[in-house]
Design a protein around this motif. Structure first.
Motif, mmCIF file in Angstrom:
data_model
loop_
_atom_site.group_PDB
_atom_site.id
_atom_site.type_symbol
_atom_site.label_atom_id
_atom_site.label_comp_id
_atom_site.label_asym_id
_atom_site.label_seq_id
_atom_site.Cartn_x
_atom_site.Cartn_y
_atom_site.Cartn_z
ATOM 1 N N MET A 1 0.835 -1.192 0.000
ATOM 2 C CA MET A 1 0.000 0.000 0.000
ATOM 3 C C MET A 1 0.877 1.252 0.000
ATOM 4 S SD MET A 1 -2.753 1.275 2.824
ATOM 5 C CE MET A 1 -1.642 2.286 3.767
ATOM 6 N N MET A 2 0.559 2.176 -0.870
ATOM 7 C CA MET A 2 1.301 3.424 -0.943
ATOM 8 C C MET A 2 0.723 4.428 0.054
ATOM 9 S SD MET A 2 2.365 5.259 -4.452
ATOM 10 C CE MET A 2 1.792 6.926 -4.450
ATOM 11 N N LEU A 3 1.600 5.063 0.821
ATOM 12 C CA LEU A 3 1.142 6.057 1.786
ATOM 13 C C LEU A 3 0.738 7.334 1.077
ATOM 14 C CD1 LEU A 3 3.786 5.509 4.583
ATOM 15 C CD2 LEU A 3 1.331 5.161 4.794
ATOM 16 N N PRO A 4 -0.244 8.048 1.616
ATOM 17 C CA PRO A 4 -0.646 9.331 1.030
ATOM 18 C C PRO A 4 0.512 10.324 1.020
ATOM 19 C CG PRO A 4 -2.307 8.561 2.573
ATOM 20 C CD PRO A 4 -1.109 7.658 2.738
ATOM 21 N N THR A 5 0.424 11.284 0.121
ATOM 22 C CA THR A 5 1.401 12.354 0.001
ATOM 23 C C THR A 5 1.074 13.444 1.015
ATOM 24 O OG1 THR A 5 1.594 11.921 -2.356
ATOM 25 C CG2 THR A 5 2.353 14.074 -1.588
ATOM 26 N N ILE A 6 2.072 13.896 1.753
ATOM 27 C CA ILE A 6 1.873 15.011 2.678
ATOM 28 C C ILE A 6 2.239 16.283 1.940
ATOM 29 C CG2 ILE A 6 2.537 16.038 4.872
ATOM 30 C CD1 ILE A 6 3.267 13.161 5.791
ATOM 31 N N ARG A 7 1.318 17.210 1.935
ATOM 32 C CA ARG A 7 1.515 18.485 1.239
ATOM 33 C C ARG A 7 0.803 19.594 2.011
ATOM 34 N NH1 ARG A 7 -3.227 19.896 -0.754
ATOM 35 N NH2 ARG A 7 -4.696 18.349 -1.530
ATOM 36 N N PRO A 8 1.138 20.859 1.716
ATOM 37 C CA PRO A 8 0.425 21.953 2.386
ATOM 38 C C PRO A 8 -1.067 21.929 2.068
ATOM 39 C CG PRO A 8 2.446 22.766 1.379
ATOM 40 C CD PRO A 8 2.245 21.352 0.879
ATOM 41 N N GLY A 9 -1.862 22.218 3.080
ATOM 42 C CA GLY A 9 -3.302 22.367 2.882
ATOM 43 C C GLY A 9 -3.584 23.720 2.253
ATOM 44 N N ARG A 10 -4.589 23.774 1.401
ATOM 45 C CA ARG A 10 -4.938 25.010 0.701
ATOM 46 C C ARG A 10 -6.250 25.592 1.246
ATOM 47 N NH1 ARG A 10 -4.342 21.332 -3.797
ATOM 48 N NH2 ARG A 10 -6.601 21.552 -4.018
ATOM 49 N N PRO A 11 -6.394 26.919 1.195
ATOM 50 C CA PRO A 11 -7.638 27.533 1.669
ATOM 51 C C PRO A 11 -8.899 26.964 1.003
ATOM 52 C CG PRO A 11 -5.968 29.213 1.419
ATOM 53 C CD PRO A 11 -5.386 27.939 0.850
ATOM 54 N N ASP A 12 -8.812 26.588 -0.272
ATOM 55 C CA ASP A 12 -10.003 26.041 -0.931
ATOM 56 C C ASP A 12 -10.361 24.645 -0.410
ATOM 57 O OD1 ASP A 12 -7.595 25.216 -2.493
ATOM 58 O OD2 ASP A 12 -9.070 24.164 -3.727
ATOM 59 N N MET A 81 -4.822 14.682 12.921
ATOM 60 C CA MET A 81 -6.152 14.086 12.844
ATOM 61 C C MET A 81 -6.260 13.234 11.584
ATOM 62 S SD MET A 81 -7.896 15.109 15.438
ATOM 63 C CE MET A 81 -8.044 16.381 16.658
ATOM 64 N N VAL A 82 -6.509 11.946 11.776
ATOM 65 C CA VAL A 82 -6.632 11.003 10.665
ATOM 66 C C VAL A 82 -8.102 10.643 10.502
ATOM 67 C CG1 VAL A 82 -5.960 8.733 9.790
ATOM 68 C CG2 VAL A 82 -4.313 10.101 11.087
ATOM 69 N N ALA A 83 -8.593 10.717 9.267
ATOM 70 C CA ALA A 83 -9.976 10.341 8.984
ATOM 71 C C ALA A 83 -10.213 8.903 9.443
ATOM 72 C CB ALA A 83 -10.267 10.468 7.491
ATOM 73 N N LEU A 91 -0.763 5.747 8.952
ATOM 74 C CA LEU A 91 -0.732 7.133 8.484
ATOM 75 C C LEU A 91 -0.288 8.076 9.603
ATOM 76 C CD1 LEU A 91 -1.115 9.208 6.308
ATOM 77 C CD2 LEU A 91 -3.594 9.085 6.680
ATOM 78 N N GLY A 92 -0.713 7.828 10.831
ATOM 79 C CA GLY A 92 -0.271 8.657 11.953
ATOM 80 C C GLY A 92 1.241 8.614 12.108
ATOM 81 N N ARG A 93 1.809 7.440 11.977
ATOM 82 C CA ARG A 93 3.274 7.282 12.087
ATOM 83 C C ARG A 93 3.966 8.032 10.940
ATOM 84 N NH1 ARG A 93 3.469 2.069 13.623
ATOM 85 N NH2 ARG A 93 3.653 2.717 15.771
ATOM 86 N N HIS A 94 3.382 7.978 9.742
ATOM 87 C CA HIS A 94 3.908 8.692 8.577
ATOM 88 C C HIS A 94 3.894 10.210 8.833
ATOM 89 C CE1 HIS A 94 4.765 9.443 4.359
ATOM 90 N NE2 HIS A 94 3.552 9.895 4.098
ATOM 91 N N LEU A 95 2.790 10.708 9.395
ATOM 92 C CA LEU A 95 2.675 12.135 9.708
ATOM 93 C C LEU A 95 3.642 12.538 10.824
ATOM 94 C CD1 LEU A 95 -1.178 12.357 9.467
ATOM 95 C CD2 LEU A 95 0.408 13.616 8.013
ATOM 96 N N LEU A 96 3.829 11.666 11.786
ATOM 97 C CA LEU A 96 4.761 11.958 12.864
ATOM 98 C C LEU A 96 6.203 11.999 12.354
ATOM 99 C CD1 LEU A 96 4.921 12.647 15.817
ATOM 100 C CD2 LEU A 96 4.946 10.204 16.336
ATOM 101 N N ALA A 97 6.560 11.104 11.445
ATOM 102 C CA ALA A 97 7.903 11.133 10.845
ATOM 103 C C ALA A 97 8.101 12.443 10.078
ATOM 104 C CB ALA A 97 8.101 9.928 9.924
ATOM 105 N N ARG A 124 4.355 5.551 23.112
ATOM 106 C CA ARG A 124 5.068 4.495 22.375
ATOM 107 C C ARG A 124 5.992 5.084 21.313
ATOM 108 N NH1 ARG A 124 -0.060 2.160 22.485
ATOM 109 N NH2 ARG A 124 -0.397 2.569 20.276
ATOM 110 N N GLU A 125 5.648 6.259 20.819
ATOM 111 C CA GLU A 125 6.444 6.926 19.785
ATOM 112 C C GLU A 125 7.562 7.793 20.377
ATOM 113 O OE1 GLU A 125 6.320 6.432 16.499
ATOM 114 O OE2 GLU A 125 4.795 4.904 16.838
ATOM 115 N N GLY A 126 7.791 7.692 21.680
ATOM 116 C CA GLY A 126 8.936 8.372 22.288
ATOM 117 C C GLY A 126 8.641 9.688 22.977
#
Length: 153
Positions: A1-12, A81-83, A91-97, A124-126
């Motif tokens: 499974m490919m992890l989602p891309t983390i990118r800046p959130g946009r106002p729209d 916050m993960v859906a 995904l939480g671990r990916h965001l934390l990294a 657990r994540e330190g």
């Protein structure tokens, strides 16, 4: 499974980000879904960004799967916050990294005391518990945590 891309959130995307925020928060069992809560979160996003938040989303092939809000000047991980539809997929671990790359020396966060699943995960994540204090805006007792990069000998 490919992890989602983390990118800046946009106002729209603020409406969708607020919805993900609410769904994730409600999934803790600490609040009920409501139009008022959604409206409050929608209004809060631009205020927080104007106040210094760096807002990111996890983009899962065009679907926002999570939101991440960092306040770099204070080394604060303010929101992760993960859906519910994307929980349990690392995904939480990916965001934390990602957060550790943004703030590599030290990270602070606050977690609602009753959200045991979250604070146990951070431990657990330190992250190390520092103190408890009431959030005057919400009335929730908050557990304050800190992560510090290990010193290399």
């Amino acid at each position: 499974m490919m992890l989602p891309t983390i990118r800046p959130g946009r106002p729209d995307e603020y409406d969708e980000i607020a919805r993900i925020w609410m769904e994730s928060w409600v999934s803790t069992g600490l609040s009920q879904s409501s139009e008022r809560l959604l409206s409050d979160l929608r209004a809060r996003l631009p205020r927080e960004v104007a106040g210094g938040w760096s807002l990111f989303v996890a983009d899962d092939r065009g679907t926002i799967a999570a939101m991440l809000a960092l306040h770099r000047p204070t080394s604060l991980l303010d929101q992760l916050m993960v859906a519910p539809s994307h929980q349990g997929r690392s995904l939480g671990r990916h965001l934390l990294a990602f957060t550790r790359r943004q703030m590599p020396d030290e990270i602070w966060l606050k977690c609602v005391r009753e959200n045991e699943k979250a604070w146990r995960w951070y431990e657990r994540e330190g992250f190390v518990f520092e103190k408890e204090a009431i959030n005057p805006a919400t009335g929730f007792m908050m557990k304050h945590y800190r992560w510090k990069r290990a010193k290399v000998a």
